[in-house]
Design a protein around this motif. Structure first.
Motif, PDB file in Angstrom:
ATOM      1  N   GLU A  99       0.830  -1.203   0.000  1.00 53.07           N
ATOM      2  CA  GLU A  99       0.000   0.000   0.000  1.00 53.07           C
ATOM      3  C   GLU A  99       0.866   1.256   0.000  1.00 53.07           C
ATOM      4  O   GLU A  99       0.508   2.291  -0.578  1.00 53.07           O
ATOM      5  CB  GLU A  99      -0.920   0.001   1.224  1.00 53.07           C
ATOM      6  CG  GLU A  99      -2.022  -1.041   1.180  1.00 53.07           C
ATOM      7  CD  GLU A  99      -2.999  -0.757   0.050  1.00 53.07           C
ATOM      8  OE1 GLU A  99      -3.192   0.434  -0.286  1.00 53.07           O
ATOM      9  OE2 GLU A  99      -3.560  -1.729  -0.498  1.00 53.07           O
ATOM     10  N   GLU A 100       2.027   1.156   0.656  1.00 54.68           N
ATOM     11  CA  GLU A 100       2.929   2.300   0.675  1.00 54.68           C
ATOM     12  C   GLU A 100       3.420   2.630  -0.724  1.00 54.68           C
ATOM     13  O   GLU A 100       3.584   3.817  -1.077  1.00 54.68           O
ATOM     14  CB  GLU A 100       4.109   1.983   1.604  1.00 54.68           C
ATOM     15  CG  GLU A 100       5.153   3.085   1.675  1.00 54.68           C
ATOM     16  CD  GLU A 100       6.367   2.649   2.467  1.00 54.68           C
ATOM     17  OE1 GLU A 100       7.375   3.385   2.457  1.00 54.68           O
ATOM     18  OE2 GLU A 100       6.344   1.550   3.097  1.00 54.68           O
ATOM     19  N   GLY A 147      -0.373   3.032  -2.962  1.00 53.74           N
ATOM     20  CA  GLY A 147      -1.481   3.830  -2.459  1.00 53.74           C
ATOM     21  C   GLY A 147      -1.338   5.304  -2.816  1.00 53.74           C
ATOM     22  O   GLY A 147      -0.369   5.730  -3.462  1.00 53.74           O
ATOM     23  N   GLU A 179      -0.535   9.162  -2.752  1.00 50.45           N
ATOM     24  CA  GLU A 179       0.713   9.823  -2.351  1.00 50.45           C
ATOM     25  C   GLU A 179       0.604  10.377  -0.934  1.00 50.45           C
ATOM     26  O   GLU A 179       1.573  10.300  -0.164  1.00 50.45           O
ATOM     27  CB  GLU A 179       0.998  10.960  -3.337  1.00 50.45           C
ATOM     28  CG  GLU A 179       2.352  11.637  -3.103  1.00 50.45           C
ATOM     29  CD  GLU A 179       3.503  10.749  -3.504  1.00 50.45           C
ATOM     30  OE1 GLU A 179       4.597  10.923  -2.931  1.00 50.45           O
ATOM     31  OE2 GLU A 179       3.313   9.850  -4.359  1.00 50.45           O
ATOM     32  N   MET A 180      -0.550  10.918  -0.578  1.00 52.63           N
ATOM     33  CA  MET A 180      -0.683  11.557   0.728  1.00 52.63           C
ATOM     34  C   MET A 180      -0.680  10.533   1.878  1.00 52.63           C
ATOM     35  O   MET A 180      -0.329  10.864   3.002  1.00 52.63           O
ATOM     36  CB  MET A 180      -1.977  12.382   0.772  1.00 52.63           C
ATOM     37  CG  MET A 180      -1.973  13.565  -0.200  1.00 52.63           C
ATOM     38  SD  MET A 180      -3.522  14.503  -0.118  1.00 52.63           S
ATOM     39  CE  MET A 180      -3.488  14.993   1.602  1.00 52.63           C
ATOM     40  N   GLN A 181      -1.059   9.277   1.599  1.00 51.89           N
ATOM     41  CA  GLN A 181      -1.133   8.265   2.652  1.00 51.89           C
ATOM     42  C   GLN A 181       0.139   7.421   2.781  1.00 51.89           C
ATOM     43  O   GLN A 181       0.253   6.600   3.694  1.00 51.89           O
ATOM     44  CB  GLN A 181      -2.322   7.335   2.397  1.00 51.89           C
ATOM     45  CG  GLN A 181      -3.657   8.037   2.504  1.00 51.89           C
ATOM     46  CD  GLN A 181      -4.818   7.084   2.283  1.00 51.89           C
ATOM     47  OE1 GLN A 181      -4.624   5.921   1.919  1.00 51.89           O
ATOM     48  NE2 GLN A 181      -6.037   7.596   2.502  1.00 51.89           N
ATOM     49  N   ARG A 182       1.093   7.611   1.844  1.00 49.85           N
ATOM     50  CA  ARG A 182       2.310   6.786   1.898  1.00 49.85           C
ATOM     51  C   ARG A 182       3.116   6.983   3.192  1.00 49.85           C
ATOM     52  O   ARG A 182       3.607   6.004   3.760  1.00 49.85           O
ATOM     53  CB  ARG A 182       3.172   7.079   0.677  1.00 49.85           C
ATOM     54  CG  ARG A 182       2.571   6.501  -0.604  1.00 49.85           C
ATOM     55  CD  ARG A 182       3.454   6.808  -1.807  1.00 49.85           C
ATOM     56  NE  ARG A 182       2.831   6.308  -3.037  1.00 49.85           N
ATOM     57  CZ  ARG A 182       3.354   6.444  -4.267  1.00 49.85           C
ATOM     58  NH1 ARG A 182       4.534   7.080  -4.390  1.00 49.85           N
ATOM     59  NH2 ARG A 182       2.735   5.963  -5.308  1.00 49.85           N
ATOM     60  N   LEU A 216       1.982   7.602   6.092  1.00 53.49           N
ATOM     61  CA  LEU A 216       1.264   6.896   7.152  1.00 53.49           C
ATOM     62  C   LEU A 216       1.520   5.394   7.077  1.00 53.49           C
ATOM     63  O   LEU A 216       1.785   4.739   8.091  1.00 53.49           O
ATOM     64  CB  LEU A 216      -0.224   7.192   7.031  1.00 53.49           C
ATOM     65  CG  LEU A 216      -1.134   6.467   8.037  1.00 53.49           C
ATOM     66  CD1 LEU A 216      -0.774   6.867   9.462  1.00 53.49           C
ATOM     67  CD2 LEU A 216      -2.597   6.772   7.723  1.00 53.49           C
ATOM     68  N   PHE A 217       1.431   4.850   5.821  1.00 56.32           N
ATOM     69  CA  PHE A 217       1.696   3.419   5.645  1.00 56.32           C
ATOM     70  C   PHE A 217       3.156   3.077   5.997  1.00 56.32           C
ATOM     71  O   PHE A 217       3.438   2.014   6.573  1.00 56.32           O
ATOM     72  CB  PHE A 217       1.383   2.986   4.215  1.00 56.32           C
ATOM     73  CG  PHE A 217      -0.092   2.914   3.929  1.00 56.32           C
ATOM     74  CD1 PHE A 217      -0.904   2.027   4.621  1.00 56.32           C
ATOM     75  CD2 PHE A 217      -0.686   3.724   2.965  1.00 56.32           C
ATOM     76  CE1 PHE A 217      -2.269   1.964   4.363  1.00 56.32           C
ATOM     77  CE2 PHE A 217      -2.040   3.662   2.716  1.00 56.32           C
ATOM     78  CZ  PHE A 217      -2.846   2.776   3.407  1.00 56.32           C
TER      79      PHE A 217
END
Length: 450
Positions: free
Chosen positions: A278-279, A282, A284-287, A289-290
């Protein structure tokens, strides 16, 4: 025709343990008998001296009674004024009366003294009329004191005729002349008779005394042997329970380690891979976090794997104790702590003791890595006869062993209890600023098999 199955052969370790138990029991009984023999000797020797002394006292008392009778019934009636004046006829009459006493060997020498220390009669004519200093006991006897009797060699001035006769029994009793004048009657007897009486009494009493003490010792042997059997059975049961507890603990640790490895760790590892995917794929903004979640999860996986290794190290059975101990140094090296391992070239331990040695080393080194802030640590194993010693020391911060451990830090306390039950000991030496030394001592022999 029915056939009974053959009995299963005993395990070699069980046979050795039973032989060791028999030897220990025989040794305990032998020590009991030896202690009883020593006690018997310690009792018999003073009792023998006491009996000998009592026999001598009894013989001396008899000699005083005999001498007093001789003085009262044979000497006093003939102590006339003529005899005190050294009349030859009176002296000859007393010599004739006392001659049977000398011929029978009962009396060796006789002297009669007056209050001034003058010999008024003696079987040796040359002594009559001579004056000698009297001992204090003679003066007390004239004043109404008790008769005295001694058994010794005679070497005083007035004993010129007795000093070559060896050990003599000398008796002083009080007598009186017909006029009422106080006199001292002195008689000498051969000391051999007293010694023979002593020996007769001693040899008559010692055998029954020794027999009574021996019977008492044998009577105590039976309950002592039974008690030794009961203690041995109790120890065997305790060792058996300890062995089963160690085995149960190993099984439980193995089960927990297997479940963590096969289920929890595998699931968390799969979740870490999913987060990594997911990193990468997924939004770009959530990478970030992952990525942060994946890092935390991977760190937890490493921690769980380390815990799994601590719960049940697979390399202990696979590569042996020495190699397993060397691998315990890896966490220390990661924290900058240098570990020195000193293990004998050849040392033998049964499985239970090897597991305990490993646990002591693991727990102590884990504490060194987590709490000591040390730079150097040393693990040393020594075997001496039937004992094995493992010592772990460091140059870290140290602590106060008298203070209770922090919550959750009970590893060494549990180890101490386990080692104590196994017949060993665990000692912790530390002080703030002086480092820590953990020393465990084990008996090499395997836990007995009942």
């Amino acid at each position: 025709m029915s056939r009974h199955p053959a009995p299963e052969p005993k395990h070699p370790r069980a046979g050795r343990a039973e032989a060791a138990e028999r030897r220990e029991l025989q040794s305990a009984i032998a020590r009991f008998l030896l202690a009883g023999f020593v006690a018997l000797v310690l009792v018999a020797i003073p009792v023998a001296f006491w009996i000998r002394a009592e026999a001598e006292r009894h013989a001396l008392d008899n000699a005083k009674i005999i001498t007093q009778g001789l003085a009262d019934y044979a000497i006093s009636p003939l102590m006339t004024e003529q005899l005190l004046a050294r009349d030859p006829a009176a002296l000859t009459q007393l010599d004739r009366l006392l001659q049977p006493w000398f011929d029978g060997g009962v009396v060796t020498r006789i002297k009669v003294w007056d209050a001034q220390g003058r010999v008024v009669y003696s079987d040796v004519d040359s002594l009559i009329g001579q004056t000698f200093d009297q001992p204090e006991s003679a003066r007390e006897l004239l004043a109404g004191g008790p008769a005295t009797a001694t058994l010794e060699s005679q070497n005083e001035l007035e004993n010129a005729f007795e000093e070559t006769s060896g050990e003599l029994l000398e008796v002083y009793v009080r007598s009186t002349a017909q006029s009422g004048t106080p006199l001292i009657f002195e008689a000498y007897y051969d000391g051999t008779g007293v010694r023979q009486e002593q020996e007769a009494v001693l040899y008559g009493m010692i055998p029954p005394l020794l027999l009574a003490l021996a019977v008492l010792q044998l009577a105590q042997l039976i309950p002592a042997a039974r008690l030794a059997h009961r203690i041995q059975a109790f120890q065997a049961t305790r060792h058996s329970l300890l062995r089963h507890a160690v085995e149960a603990s190993d099984l439980e640790r193995r089960r927990i380690a297997r479940e963590l490895h096969d289920d929890v760790i595998q699931d968390l590892s799969g979740l870490a891979y999913a987060l990594e995917s997911e990193e990468r794929q997924g939004p770009e903004m959530q990478r970030p976090l992952f990525a942060n979640a994946r890092t935390i999860l991977q760190e937890n996986v490493r921690t769980l794997r380390a815990m799994t290794s601590e719960l049940y190290p697979p390399d202990l059975q696979e590569v042996g104790l020495e190699a397993s101990l060397l691998r315990l140094g890896t966490p220390l090296l990661e924290r900058g702590i240098s570990l020195t391992v000193d293990v004998p070239d050849k040392f033998v331990l049964d499985r239970e003791r090897a597991v305990m040695v490993y646990r002591v080393a693991r727990e102590a080194l884990a504490n060194v890595a987590k709490h000591s802030s040390a730079q150097l640590a040393e693990l040393r194993i020594r075997q001496n006869g039937h004992r094995t010693e493992i010592r772990i020391s460091d140059d870290g911060l140290g602590f106060d062993p008298s203070r209770p451990p922090l919550e959750g830090h009970l590893g060494l306390r549990i180890l101490r209890d386990t080692i104590d039950q196994a017949g060993g000991s665990l000692e912790i030496q530390s002080a703030p600023g002086s480092g820590t030394t953990v020393t465990a001592t084990f008996v090499n022999a395997a836990v007995p098999t009942p």
